[in-house]
Design an enzyme around this catalytic site. Structure first.
Site: not given
Ligand code: PLP
Length: 411
Positions: A143, A236, A265
């Site tokens: 993802f 990531d 985030k």
């Protein structure tokens, strides 16, 4: 059942909004530390942390002060000009991470796109790959965000259905997970590498896929094959980074260093969106004026908050807390020992509880936990993810474990 007050807001979202999320039926109004309150004043312990964006806790008093001050002074300028907060932020993030250069964006997906551009330019201009032939190898179950390019290399049908045609240049290898052992996974990456490969792009632990933790040594082996073949290793760490796994970056568990790192985030201190791609000058120098940008990327408001958010990871002991309490929480969850639990796994305060397939799926349990004052979210049908703010205390976790075991024993 939500109250009539909550129901009003739920109905508005259903009536006027796109239906691209399926939220739990609770309308939140206020947050403080690890707690959230709904519009009726009910209190909840947050075990979602906005998918790990709220590591510092809700409305950290110091960050609230900083965001107010900076908003009253200078918030948005675009990169047409220099600002103090931006330079300070670049200096802070490079010194803490050990990477030479940083390029800031806003959301995670944009930082992933930045990494893809960087890897391709490096591939053409440094490695000498033939024009438009560059390939990036990704893992199944990945993802990396929601742009059309990124969903194009996802293995999840619901992310892609009806959104094609997709960009070329991505090849899928096998993530190291359950039936795919370490050597088999590494072999599948190795087999996909050719003269056109510019990068391998993976998450050190797959979050959205259900907290899938690869076997120890996997990243180290990936690092080896990337180095051997002159391929960039790009991680990531949008979700796994900044203390979530009990280290500043998840790759530190394996004692390696990637060539490129993607953050987002929690970088915004649970205040606003900010993301970044980090790498060496050799890679980053391929960006020149006009080649990439973002109106809001690197704005003074976000970078002022993010600089302090980075310092607070250390001053508030968030990384160590994640490490110590993560182990504690995991052992407590494992001790619940019930036949509906198939697996409890994770690193730091980032834990997935996988349920056996039955009539009781993860969403049911999340609804029951909601009634007990615990906000949790399922990923896929069978996994509940526990990712509380990293400032949570042992006492709060004990309370959560009581509720979780109560709910599990009741089904
Ligand atoms: C959340 C996430 C993204 C996407 O970030 P957005 O800010 O939602 O665009 C990318 N990669 C990983 C690993 C993530 O967890």
């Amino acid at each position: 059942m939500p109250s009539s007050l909550q129901d009003q807001f739920i109905k508005k979202e259903a009536l006027f909004g796109a239906q691209n999320y399926a939220p739990l039926s609770v309308v939140l109004e206020k947050g403080e530390g690890a707690y959230l309150w709904d519009v009726d004043g009910n209190k909840y312990l947050d075990m979602v942390s906005a998918y790990s964006a709220v590591s510092h806790g809700h409305s950290h008093p110091e960050l609230v002060k900083i965001i107010k001050e900076q908003a009253g002074k200078l918030a948005i300028t675009s990169r047409a000009f220099y600002t103090e907060p931006f330079g300070d932020f670049l200096e802070k993030l490079t010194s803490v991470s050990g990477f030479e250069n940083v390029l800031t964006m806003n959301t995670g997906a944009e930082a992933v796109e930045t990494a893809i551009k960087a890897a391709r330019r490096w591939g053409y201009k440094t490695k000498g790959i033939q024009e438009n032939a560059a390939e990036i190898i990704v893992a199944d179950g990945n993802f990396h965000g929601r742009t059309t390019t990124i969903v194009g290399f996802s293995s999840e049908d619901s992310y892609k259905d009806g959104f094609g045609p997709f960009a070329k240049g991505f090849v899928e290898a096998k993530f190291c997970w359950t039936e795919c052992g370490l050597n088999e996974s590494i072999k599948s990456f190795e087999e996909k590498i050719n003269k056109n490969t510019c990068a391998v792009l993976v998450e050190p632990i797959q979050g959205e896929a259900g907290i899938r933790v690869p076997q120890n040594g996997w990243l180290k082996k990936l690092r080896e094959i990337c180095s051997k073949n002159n391929v960039l290793l790009i991680l990531d760490e949008i979700q796994s980074g900044l203390g979530r796994t009990g280290k500043l970056f998840a790759y530190e568990h394996e004692d390696i260093k990637p060539d490129g790192l993607i953050l987002g985030k929690a970088l915004g201190g649970a205040m606003l969106p900010i993301s970044a791609f980090l790498s060496s000058k050799e890679v980053m120098n391929h960006f020149n004026a006009g080649s990439h940008g973002s109106t809001f990327g690197g704005n003074p408001l976000a970078t002022k908050v993010a600089s302090r958010a980075i310092e607070l990871l250390f001053e508030d002991n968030l990384i160590e807390n994640s490490n110590i309490l993560g182990e504690y929480f995991k052992s407590k969850l494992k001790a619940i020992d019930n036949k509906i639990i198939k697996d409890v796994r994770g690193k730091g305060l980032w834990i997935g509880m996988e349920l056996e397939e039955s009539d009781i799926n993860a969403k049911h349990l999340c609804l029951m936990l909601l009634n007990e004052g615990l906000l949790c979210k399922e990923t896929h049908k069978t996994v509940i993810r526990f990712a509380p703010p990293l400032m949570i205390t042992k006492k709060e976790l004990d309370w959560a474990v009581d509720k979780i075991s109560k709910v599990i024993r009741s089904v």
